[in-house]
Design a protein around this motif. Sequence first.
Motif, PDB file in Angstrom:
ATOM      1  N   GLY A 209      39.801  63.782  18.805  1.00  0.00           N
ATOM      2  CA  GLY A 209      39.068  64.950  18.326  1.00  0.00           C
ATOM      3  C   GLY A 209      39.376  66.202  19.141  1.00  0.00           C
ATOM      4  N   GLY A 210      39.494  66.077  20.457  1.00  0.00           N
ATOM      5  CA  GLY A 210      39.785  67.215  21.322  1.00  0.00           C
ATOM      6  C   GLY A 210      41.094  67.896  20.931  1.00  0.00           C
ATOM      7  N   PRO A 211      42.215  67.152  20.960  1.00  0.00           N
ATOM      8  CA  PRO A 211      43.490  67.755  20.550  1.00  0.00           C
ATOM      9  C   PRO A 211      43.445  68.292  19.121  1.00  0.00           C
ATOM     10  CG  PRO A 211      43.880  65.652  21.619  1.00  0.00           C
ATOM     11  CD  PRO A 211      42.397  65.794  21.496  1.00  0.00           C
ATOM     12  N   LEU A 212      42.737  67.601  18.233  1.00  0.00           N
ATOM     13  CA  LEU A 212      42.647  68.053  16.839  1.00  0.00           C
ATOM     14  C   LEU A 212      42.039  69.450  16.767  1.00  0.00           C
ATOM     15  CD1 LEU A 212      42.689  67.384  13.739  1.00  0.00           C
ATOM     16  CD2 LEU A 212      40.414  66.451  14.041  1.00  0.00           C
ATOM     17  N   LEU A 213      41.021  69.680  17.612  1.00  0.00           N
ATOM     18  CA  LEU A 213      40.347  70.979  17.615  1.00  0.00           C
ATOM     19  C   LEU A 213      41.129  72.042  18.363  1.00  0.00           C
ATOM     20  CD1 LEU A 213      36.527  70.592  18.356  1.00  0.00           C
ATOM     21  CD2 LEU A 213      37.592  71.839  16.505  1.00  0.00           C
ATOM     22  N   TYR A 214      41.646  71.674  19.540  1.00  0.00           N
ATOM     23  CA  TYR A 214      42.096  72.704  20.467  1.00  0.00           C
ATOM     24  C   TYR A 214      43.601  72.890  20.549  1.00  0.00           C
ATOM     25  CZ  TYR A 214      37.303  72.831  22.091  1.00  0.00           C
ATOM     26  OH  TYR A 214      35.955  72.973  22.144  1.00  0.00           O
ATOM     27  N   LEU A 215      44.398  71.957  20.062  1.00  0.00           N
ATOM     28  CA  LEU A 215      45.845  72.071  20.223  1.00  0.00           C
ATOM     29  C   LEU A 215      46.501  72.381  18.892  1.00  0.00           C
ATOM     30  CD1 LEU A 215      46.560  69.168  22.707  1.00  0.00           C
ATOM     31  CD2 LEU A 215      46.059  71.555  23.196  1.00  0.00           C
ATOM     32  N   ASN A 216      47.545  73.186  18.978  1.00  0.00           N
ATOM     33  CA  ASN A 216      48.233  73.609  17.775  1.00  0.00           C
ATOM     34  C   ASN A 216      49.749  73.420  17.906  1.00  0.00           C
ATOM     35  OD1 ASN A 216      48.417  74.732  15.232  1.00  0.00           O
ATOM     36  ND2 ASN A 216      48.782  76.776  16.059  1.00  0.00           N
ATOM     37  N   ASP A 217      50.260  73.697  19.100  1.00  0.00           N
ATOM     38  CA  ASP A 217      51.683  73.619  19.353  1.00  0.00           C
ATOM     39  C   ASP A 217      52.081  72.165  19.646  1.00  0.00           C
ATOM     40  OD1 ASP A 217      54.235  73.737  20.265  1.00  0.00           O
ATOM     41  OD2 ASP A 217      53.911  75.484  21.562  1.00  0.00           O
ATOM     42  N   PRO A 218      52.991  71.589  18.838  1.00  0.00           N
ATOM     43  CA  PRO A 218      53.372  70.189  19.043  1.00  0.00           C
ATOM     44  C   PRO A 218      53.901  69.903  20.454  1.00  0.00           C
ATOM     45  CG  PRO A 218      54.243  70.995  16.970  1.00  0.00           C
ATOM     46  CD  PRO A 218      53.622  72.167  17.655  1.00  0.00           C
ATOM     47  N   LYS A 219      54.374  70.923  21.151  1.00  0.00           N
ATOM     48  CA  LYS A 219      54.870  70.705  22.521  1.00  0.00           C
ATOM     49  C   LYS A 219      53.767  70.186  23.437  1.00  0.00           C
ATOM     50  CE  LYS A 219      56.784  74.567  23.930  1.00  0.00           C
ATOM     51  NZ  LYS A 219      57.112  75.680  23.036  1.00  0.00           N
ATOM     52  N   ARG A 220      52.499  70.453  23.073  1.00  0.00           N
ATOM     53  CA  ARG A 220      51.402  70.096  23.978  1.00  0.00           C
ATOM     54  C   ARG A 220      50.647  68.854  23.524  1.00  0.00           C
ATOM     55  NH1 ARG A 220      51.117  75.637  23.498  1.00  0.00           N
ATOM     56  NH2 ARG A 220      52.173  76.592  25.253  1.00  0.00           N
ATOM     57  N   PHE A 221      51.047  68.260  22.418  1.00  0.00           N
ATOM     58  CA  PHE A 221      50.303  67.107  21.907  1.00  0.00           C
ATOM     59  C   PHE A 221      50.347  65.930  22.867  1.00  0.00           C
ATOM     60  CE2 PHE A 221      50.986  68.187  17.139  1.00  0.00           C
ATOM     61  CZ  PHE A 221      50.112  69.249  17.290  1.00  0.00           C
ATOM     62  N   PRO A 222      49.203  65.303  23.105  1.00  0.00           N
ATOM     63  CA  PRO A 222      49.215  64.016  23.789  1.00  0.00           C
ATOM     64  C   PRO A 222      49.529  62.919  22.768  1.00  0.00           C
ATOM     65  CG  PRO A 222      46.969  64.711  23.405  1.00  0.00           C
ATOM     66  CD  PRO A 222      47.853  65.790  22.851  1.00  0.00           C
ATOM     67  N   LEU A 223      49.794  61.715  23.277  1.00  0.00           N
ATOM     68  CA  LEU A 223      50.222  60.628  22.386  1.00  0.00           C
ATOM     69  C   LEU A 223      49.241  60.350  21.252  1.00  0.00           C
ATOM     70  CD1 LEU A 223      51.873  57.771  24.429  1.00  0.00           C
ATOM     71  CD2 LEU A 223      52.778  58.963  22.439  1.00  0.00           C
ATOM     72  N   ALA A 224      47.944  60.317  21.576  1.00  0.00           N
ATOM     73  CA  ALA A 224      46.954  59.956  20.566  1.00  0.00           C
ATOM     74  C   ALA A 224      47.088  60.849  19.341  1.00  0.00           C
ATOM     75  CB  ALA A 224      45.541  60.061  21.139  1.00  0.00           C
ATOM     76  N   TYR A 225      47.348  62.124  19.588  1.00  0.00           N
ATOM     77  CA  TYR A 225      47.455  63.061  18.482  1.00  0.00           C
ATOM     78  C   TYR A 225      48.858  63.060  17.894  1.00  0.00           C
ATOM     79  CZ  TYR A 225      46.354  67.158  15.724  1.00  0.00           C
ATOM     80  OH  TYR A 225      46.129  68.018  14.686  1.00  0.00           O
ATOM     81  N   GLY A 226      49.858  62.927  18.776  1.00  0.00           N
ATOM     82  CA  GLY A 226      51.235  62.919  18.306  1.00  0.00           C
ATOM     83  C   GLY A 226      51.495  61.751  17.369  1.00  0.00           C
ATOM     84  N   LEU A 227      50.881  60.622  17.689  1.00  0.00           N
ATOM     85  CA  LEU A 227      51.057  59.417  16.878  1.00  0.00           C
ATOM     86  C   LEU A 227      50.608  59.674  15.441  1.00  0.00           C
ATOM     87  CD1 LEU A 227      51.980  56.544  17.651  1.00  0.00           C
ATOM     88  CD2 LEU A 227      49.595  55.888  17.625  1.00  0.00           C
TER      89      LEU A 227
END
Lengths: 274, 309
Positions: A209-227
């Motif tokens: 949920g955190g990355p879903l809300l706060y991250l936009n640039d794929p360079k910064r994605f952690p695995l949970a979101y990148g997956l």
Amino acid sequence: MNIDRPPRLAQLWLLFVTTLLAAPIVWMVLSSLKSPEQIAAAPYSWWPRPWRWGNYAEAVQAIPFLRYLGNSVVLCLGSVAGTLFSCSLVAYGFSRLRWPGRDLVFGLLIATMLLPWQVTMIPRFLVIRELGLYDSLWALVLPKFFGEAFYIFLLRQFFLTVPQEMIDAARVDGCSELGVLWRVMLPLARPALATVALLETIAAWNDYGGPLLYLNDPKRFPLAYGLEQFVSAHSSETHLLLAAAVLFTLPMVLLFFFAQRAFVRGVTTTGIKG
Amino acid sequence: MQRRELQLGIAMIGPWLIGFFVLTLYPFCASFYWSFCDYDLLSEPRWVGLSNYRRLASELASGGPFSRALANTAYYALTSVGLSVVLGIALAVSLTWQVRGRALYRMLCFLPTVVPTVAAAVLWMGLLDPQQGLVNGVLESVGLSSQGWFQSTSAAAWPPAWPGDHAGRILGSKDGLVLMSLWGIGNLLVIYLAALADVPKGLYEAAELDGAGRLRQFRHITLPMLTPVIFFNVVMGLIQSVQAFTQIYLVSDGQGDPAGSTLTLSLHLFLTAFKDLDMGYASAMAWVLFVLVMLITTWLFRTSRHWVI
């Protein structure tokens, strides 16, 4: 004593239930080694034929796996550092210092645990954005430096068990309060700190949920979101998707085997997984 | 002296206090205020009185998305918590039996809980695939009909039928989510096992002398002694399942698919806020969710007097 005497067929029943619970994991690992043709083929066969270890190499190359992994590691380390720093300070303030209004404020801290995260989600998002942290890992790490009610509670309970004499002795020897915390409490509280670090590592590693809300640039994605990005891009390639999922799960399984006791301690005190 | 103590105490809890004001108290008040506003992030919030709440009420009356979200949330929370209590106790009691391999059995029951939610969602979407999934394959091989899982609505819930769905498919998307949550039952087991270990052995010995069998011992000793833990698990379970988000977002394509059957309160709220940018309406929903959680908790605490020892 008799109640733990197994009834007839106990082994059969336990075998049945644990097979049901473990089968999905076995299925995931075996399927991640199959060819796409075998996955689609009916009737179902458990054993991969042939064993396609190459699925893993392919999955790692299909997404910027190492970059995501790096982001996840940074996220975990930052979150654990922030959590341990803030929660041990605050827990000490709530347990071994006496000050007017302490128990009232502690009640407030406990009350925040009952607040659904959805209630504060929107304004919190705007605060983080105002601070200029949108689309940066800091958006996820910085809040950890302000403590988390549940970990503070856990550490406080532990700090309360330290004998008063030890603290008094340290104070008599000229220790400041920070000195008492650093030289007396923290060394004694190592098992509790390990539990907090473990739970926070899992929480940060799993957080979606955190990355879903706060991250936009794929360079910064952690695995949970990148997956998940992988899911949308390669939804037809189940074998690769499962290989990536296995790689993502593996560190948590290893952590579980190496830190089993801290794990169980965490769950019995909380009843919640991060 | 008292002032120095206060200063020291405040300094120690400082990090939390700052976070409390900036990341909890301010957002708490702001979302309450915005729930009475029209706010799209681009322009300033505009006061509209009770209109957001009126809109919620009218959707509730007309069967709009909000009433669907409420029904979905209730179905998911009640089913998963109810089943987890029954299965959790049954399994925990089984795991106290002194059989060979008990430690291994316990470990295997806990293992699924270490699988991260994202991986678990991927895993279950594969297992529950209506055409190629293993679960439907097993169901068919034992003579049961295959189910629609994440690609159909549940017959047992609202909305009742999925157009074109054929007979025999009872279990749908929400049941898939319930299955996923039951898979992670290991966390509950640890708590139940800890509680079972605390039941005084003497009670069982006395009952044994009185000639009570296994079932009566369970009914009159084990179950009453477990009630505080059952209560704790029910409260936590309901609160958590009402707030569940990640797994629902993942299996529903991020929009409550199919046919809104997985559109729960928390998902609806998220989409209203960050997809429709309707912050005022979403805030009103958040407050309804908050009041709902408070009501459930209060109600459980009140009724607990009658059944928790």
